[in-house]
Design a protein around this motif. Structure first.
Motif, PDB file in Angstrom:
ATOM      1  N   ASP A 179     -29.186 -20.073  -8.823  1.00  0.00           N
ATOM      2  CA  ASP A 179     -28.602 -19.013  -9.648  1.00  0.00           C
ATOM      3  C   ASP A 179     -29.546 -18.653 -10.797  1.00  0.00           C
ATOM      4  OD1 ASP A 179     -26.260 -18.907  -8.126  1.00  0.00           O
ATOM      5  OD2 ASP A 179     -25.353 -20.539  -9.288  1.00  0.00           O
TER       6      ASP A 179
ATOM      7  N   ILE B   6     -31.535 -15.079 -11.811  1.00  0.00           N
ATOM      8  CA  ILE B   6     -31.558 -14.440 -13.132  1.00  0.00           C
ATOM      9  C   ILE B   6     -33.000 -14.229 -13.591  1.00  0.00           C
ATOM     10  CG2 ILE B   6     -31.014 -14.804 -15.571  1.00  0.00           C
ATOM     11  CD1 ILE B   6     -28.454 -16.201 -14.667  1.00  0.00           C
TER      12      ILE B   6
ATOM     13  N   TYR C 116     -23.810 -22.805 -13.146  1.00  0.00           N
ATOM     14  CA  TYR C 116     -24.886 -22.165 -12.397  1.00  0.00           C
ATOM     15  C   TYR C 116     -25.849 -23.211 -11.848  1.00  0.00           C
ATOM     16  CZ  TYR C 116     -23.873 -17.284 -13.553  1.00  0.00           C
ATOM     17  OH  TYR C 116     -23.301 -16.053 -13.632  1.00  0.00           O
TER      18      TYR C 116
ATOM     19  N   THR D 156     -27.597 -10.156 -21.900  1.00  0.00           N
ATOM     20  CA  THR D 156     -26.413 -10.526 -21.113  1.00  0.00           C
ATOM     21  C   THR D 156     -26.764 -11.568 -20.054  1.00  0.00           C
ATOM     22  OG1 THR D 156     -25.437  -8.337 -21.437  1.00  0.00           O
ATOM     23  CG2 THR D 156     -24.622  -9.630 -19.580  1.00  0.00           C
ATOM     24  N   LEU D 157     -27.913 -11.398 -19.398  1.00  0.00           N
ATOM     25  CA  LEU D 157     -28.339 -12.364 -18.374  1.00  0.00           C
ATOM     26  C   LEU D 157     -28.605 -13.733 -18.993  1.00  0.00           C
ATOM     27  CD1 LEU D 157     -30.778 -10.145 -16.280  1.00  0.00           C
ATOM     28  CD2 LEU D 157     -28.549 -11.030 -15.539  1.00  0.00           C
TER      29      LEU D 157
ATOM     30  N   ASN E 237     -24.252 -20.650 -18.407  1.00  0.00           N
ATOM     31  CA  ASN E 237     -23.060 -21.134 -17.702  1.00  0.00           C
ATOM     32  C   ASN E 237     -23.392 -22.455 -17.000  1.00  0.00           C
ATOM     33  OD1 ASN E 237     -20.904 -21.576 -15.915  1.00  0.00           O
ATOM     34  ND2 ASN E 237     -20.536 -19.373 -15.714  1.00  0.00           N
TER      35      ASN E 237
ATOM     36  N   GLN F  26     -25.391 -15.452 -19.427  1.00  0.00           N
ATOM     37  CA  GLN F  26     -24.908 -15.926 -18.133  1.00  0.00           C
ATOM     38  C   GLN F  26     -25.631 -17.193 -17.701  1.00  0.00           C
ATOM     39  OE1 GLN F  26     -25.330 -12.781 -15.281  1.00  0.00           O
ATOM     40  NE2 GLN F  26     -23.799 -11.451 -16.239  1.00  0.00           N
TER      41      GLN F  26
END
Length: 406
Positions: A106, A110, A102, A92-93, A99, A96
């Motif tokens: 950011d 992560i 980010y 999931t990370l 994105n 993300q």
């Protein structure tokens, strides 16, 4: 025939002793609840009963083995479930991180969480059994399953491919654990070309070859990859013009042709960039299938997230590697869990079968040597009555004398 007083006394004493032995035997049978008290009573029955006793004792040990097996498999299932949950979070990370909004900060955040997940997964891979042995190290269960090699900066498997088994019934052995080589080392790495940079010639000065549609490329790779390595190089031949065109060839065979659009060529999930658009050639080679454990996958992913020098294409490829390999690692854990479930179910069924067999063995042994209590009490009463009669008769006979009639 004349009977002397001595003979009469002796016969009565012998009868009383015989009846006492009968009472003693009947009492012992009732006390021990056994029909046969010694092998000489019924050698054949005792021999068969001994065989049934051996089977009953073996079944008791099998029951203990099943308890141990179930405990170890349940423990492993819990560990694998935690590993899978950790990999799902890492997956999931990684999504993300893709994105575009980010920032570098950011992505570093992560990366820090991925480091924590990596540490957790390492601890879980080095989980121990109830007796302090490493769960996933195979026969080398005194050695941690995974450790970090600072020389090559890789996490390496330290166990072997051994599989511990526990015997739970006659002729039935079930794996009590899985080794890390099967569970974590056999994870398929992302299929790719051997190098992202195509080999250029002619008027083309620079080219990059990236996998953009992984599913399409995987199908192409699986169908066309030659394990011998002889037929894995492909040539993209370009011709300048309006429009500029290309053909993809392999071993002299034309596999595809079309127009070049904005300096890009798409072929079976690959995106090939050329600069400048000119007459020339780009060669690329299908990479050999590789295996990679998830610890190293996360290391590479963390490195990609914190390397600010990567361009967008290289960053996307690092994320793609992580997504595919974390997904494959999670699927491998799920398959192992499915196998665990099957083994636990098999152990339950064998346990039920052993219980039924135990009942049959005990019933057969009881028929051979154990006592019918009602019959035994009746026999004891009969022997006591006979003894009392013998004693009473002896008492009356002992009082008889010829002088009583003179």
């Amino acid at each position: 025939m004349r009977l002397s007083n001595n003979l009469m006394y002796q016969n009565n004493i012998n009868k009383i002793l015989e009846n006492q032995q009968g009472v003693s035997r009947a009492q012992e049978q009732v006390n021990t609840q056994k029909r046969i008290l010694s092998t000489s009573d019924d050698p054949s029955a005792m021999s068969q009963a001994s065989l049934y006793s051996d089977k009953i004792q073996a079944n008791e040990q099998y029951g203990k083995n099943i308890t141990m097996l179930t405990s170890r498999l349940t423990n492993e299932e819990t560990v694998l479930d935690n590993i899978k949950s950790s990999l799902e979070r890492a997956h999931t990370l990684t999504i993300q991180a893709g994105n575009g909004a980010y920032s570098d900060i950011d992505r570093e955040g992560i990366a820090e969480e991925l480091k924590s997940i990596q540490s957790t997964v390492l601890d879980l891979m080095n989980a121990k059994t109830e007796d302090g042995k490493y769960l996933f190290s195979g026969y080398q269960d005194n050695t941690p399953a995974y450790s970090y090699n600072s020389a090559n900066q890789k996490y390496e498997y330290g166990g072997d491919q051994g599989l511990h088994k526990i015997k739970i019934a006659e002729g039935i052995d079930i794996k009590s654990s899985d080794n890390g080589f099967d569970v974590f080392e056999k994870v398929q790495a992302r299929l790719n070309v051997s190098s992202n940079d195509g080999v250029v010639s002619g008027g083309i000065l620079d080219s990059k070859v990236y996998v953009k549609e992984q599913g399409q490329f995987d199908s192409f790779h699986s169908a066309e990859y030659d394990p011998s390595g002889a037929n894995n190089t492909y040539s993209v031949i370009t011709t300048a013009g309006s429009p500029a065109t290309y053909t993809v060839e392999q071993g002299g065979d034309v596999l595809a042709r079309g127009n070049i659009s904005d300096g890009l060529i798409k072929f079976n999930g690959l995106e090939i960039s050329i600069s400048p658009v000119a007459t020339g050639q780009v060669d690329f080679t299908l990479g050999a299938p590789q295996k990679e454990n998830v610890l190293n996958t996360m290391s590479n992913l963390i490195a990609g997230l914190t390397d600010t020098s990567l361009d967008q294409d290289a960053f996307e490829q690092a994320l793609a590697d992580g997504l595919v390999q974390l997904g494959n690692g999670k699927n491998k854990v799920s398959l192992t869990q499915a196998g665990l479930g099957g083994r636990i179910n098999a152990a339950d069924k064998i346990s039920q079968s052993n219980a039924d067999l135990d009942i049959n063995n005990k019933a057969a042994r009881a028929d051979l040597v154990e006592l019918d209590m009602a019959e035994a009490i009746t026999e004891l009463t009969k022997q006591e009555t006979a003894l009392q009669a013998s004693q009473a008769t002896f008492g009356r006979l002992a009082n008889l004398s010829l002088f009583d009639y003179l």
